[in-house]
Design a protein around this motif. Structure first.
Motif, PDB file in Angstrom:
ATOM      1  N   UNK A 139       0.834  -1.197   0.000  1.00 27.31           N
ATOM      2  CA  UNK A 139       0.000   0.000   0.000  1.00 27.31           C
ATOM      3  C   UNK A 139       0.872   1.252   0.000  1.00 27.31           C
ATOM      4  N   UNK A 140       0.395   2.271  -0.714  1.00 28.72           N
ATOM      5  CA  UNK A 140       1.063   3.571  -0.751  1.00 28.72           C
ATOM      6  C   UNK A 140       0.004   4.648  -0.568  1.00 28.72           C
ATOM      7  N   UNK A 141       0.303   5.659   0.239  1.00 28.43           N
ATOM      8  CA  UNK A 141      -0.644   6.744   0.506  1.00 28.43           C
ATOM      9  C   UNK A 141      -0.666   7.753  -0.638  1.00 28.43           C
ATOM     10  N   UNK A 142      -0.983   7.269  -1.834  1.00 34.64           N
ATOM     11  CA  UNK A 142      -1.104   8.119  -3.011  1.00 34.64           C
ATOM     12  C   UNK A 142      -1.976   7.391  -4.023  1.00 34.64           C
ATOM     13  N   UNK A 143      -3.249   7.778  -4.161  1.00 28.14           N
ATOM     14  CA  UNK A 143      -4.137   7.061  -5.068  1.00 28.14           C
ATOM     15  C   UNK A 143      -3.729   7.169  -6.534  1.00 28.14           C
ATOM     16  N   UNK A 144      -2.896   8.124  -6.881  1.00 31.83           N
ATOM     17  CA  UNK A 144      -2.444   8.288  -8.263  1.00 31.83           C
ATOM     18  C   UNK A 144      -1.226   7.434  -8.599  1.00 31.83           C
ATOM     19  N   UNK A 145      -0.706   6.687  -7.628  1.00 26.62           N
ATOM     20  CA  UNK A 145       0.506   5.903  -7.843  1.00 26.62           C
ATOM     21  C   UNK A 145       0.226   4.472  -8.301  1.00 26.62           C
ATOM     22  N   UNK A 146      -1.048   4.109  -8.463  1.00 26.58           N
ATOM     23  CA  UNK A 146      -1.396   2.738  -8.843  1.00 26.58           C
ATOM     24  C   UNK A 146      -0.908   2.401 -10.245  1.00 26.58           C
ATOM     25  N   UNK A 147      -0.706   1.112 -10.464  1.00 32.10           N
ATOM     26  CA  UNK A 147      -0.389   0.636 -11.801  1.00 32.10           C
ATOM     27  C   UNK A 147      -1.589   0.899 -12.711  1.00 32.10           C
ATOM     28  N   UNK A 148      -1.376   0.822 -14.005  1.00 30.97           N
ATOM     29  CA  UNK A 148      -2.422   1.061 -15.002  1.00 30.97           C
ATOM     30  C   UNK A 148      -2.486  -0.129 -15.960  1.00 30.97           C
ATOM     31  N   UNK A 149      -3.497  -0.133 -16.815  1.00 32.54           N
ATOM     32  CA  UNK A 149      -3.587  -1.166 -17.829  1.00 32.54           C
ATOM     33  C   UNK A 149      -2.306  -1.207 -18.639  1.00 32.54           C
ATOM     34  N   UNK A 150      -1.759  -2.383 -18.831  1.00 36.13           N
ATOM     35  CA  UNK A 150      -0.487  -2.535 -19.538  1.00 36.13           C
ATOM     36  C   UNK A 150       0.688  -2.732 -18.600  1.00 36.13           C
ATOM     37  N   UNK A 151       0.488  -2.464 -17.293  1.00 35.34           N
ATOM     38  CA  UNK A 151       1.560  -2.659 -16.310  1.00 35.34           C
ATOM     39  C   UNK A 151       1.602  -4.088 -15.765  1.00 35.34           C
ATOM     40  N   UNK A 152       0.521  -4.840 -15.915  1.00 43.25           N
ATOM     41  CA  UNK A 152       0.487  -6.212 -15.397  1.00 43.25           C
ATOM     42  C   UNK A 152       1.674  -6.997 -15.924  1.00 43.25           C
ATOM     43  N   UNK A 153       2.268  -7.773 -15.046  1.00 40.82           N
ATOM     44  CA  UNK A 153       3.463  -8.524 -15.395  1.00 40.82           C
ATOM     45  C   UNK A 153       4.740  -7.746 -15.155  1.00 40.82           C
ATOM     46  N   UNK A 154       4.600  -6.454 -14.804  1.00 42.63           N
ATOM     47  CA  UNK A 154       5.764  -5.637 -14.482  1.00 42.63           C
ATOM     48  C   UNK A 154       6.370  -6.038 -13.144  1.00 42.63           C
TER      49      UNK A 154
END
Length: 158
Positions: free
Chosen positions: A95-110
């Motif tokens: 968890x990170x206290x920044x909702x804008x820091x999440x991965x996005x579509x295309x990041x899976x497998x990173x």
């Protein structure tokens, strides 16, 4: 119910959210490095080891769409997470206290990793996330879990 994981013959259990890709017969080369920085970075860091995720670890995520983001704290390890129509099995969460820091579509497998000076310790593989108003919860499959399930190794820099 569906399972967003792969059942392994070695122990007849579902393991995380991973896939095995054979690059040896595709004219590809594998190096013990990973991109480390923004989505358009040219910076690479050497992968020197791997480790199990443990509670309260500080980790980073690295995906092709969002680049690298550090400051996540591991909150849960090896738990089952419900998703529409099934489950993610034996997954980890940071968890990170920044909702804008999440991965996005295309990041899976990173990569999920941590820094060891200028080198990288492999910790896991991005599987998904949940955005909250005040935080991002990132789910991932541990590197050791993937290797136990599939065999093989994470190529380290020489």
């Amino acid at each position: 119910a569906a399972n967003y994981t792969s059942k392994q013959m070695s122990d007849n259990k579902y393991h995380g959210d991973v896939a095995l890709v054979n690059v040896s017969n595709q004219n590809n080369s594998v190096q013990g490095q990973m991109w480390d920085g923004g989505a358009s970075t040219s910076n690479k860091s050497a992968v020197t080891s791997r480790d199990n995720p443990t509670l309260n670890d500080l980790v980073c995520i690295g995906g092709s769409e969002t680049g690298s983001s550090c400051g996540y704290t591991t909150q849960l390890v090896n738990f089952d997470f419900p998703v529409p129509g099934g489950w993610l099995r034996n997954i980890d969460e940071a968890r990170k206290s920044d909702p804008n820091a999440c991965s996005r579509g295309g990041d899976s497998g990173g990569s999920i990793y941590r820094h060891n000076g200028t080198e990288i310790v492999a910790v896991g593989v991005i599987s998904g996330h949940t955005e909250y108003t005040d935080a991002c919860t990132q789910r991932f499959t541990g590197a050791e879990e993937a290797i136990e399930a599939w065999g093989g190794h994470i190529k380290q820099a020489s």
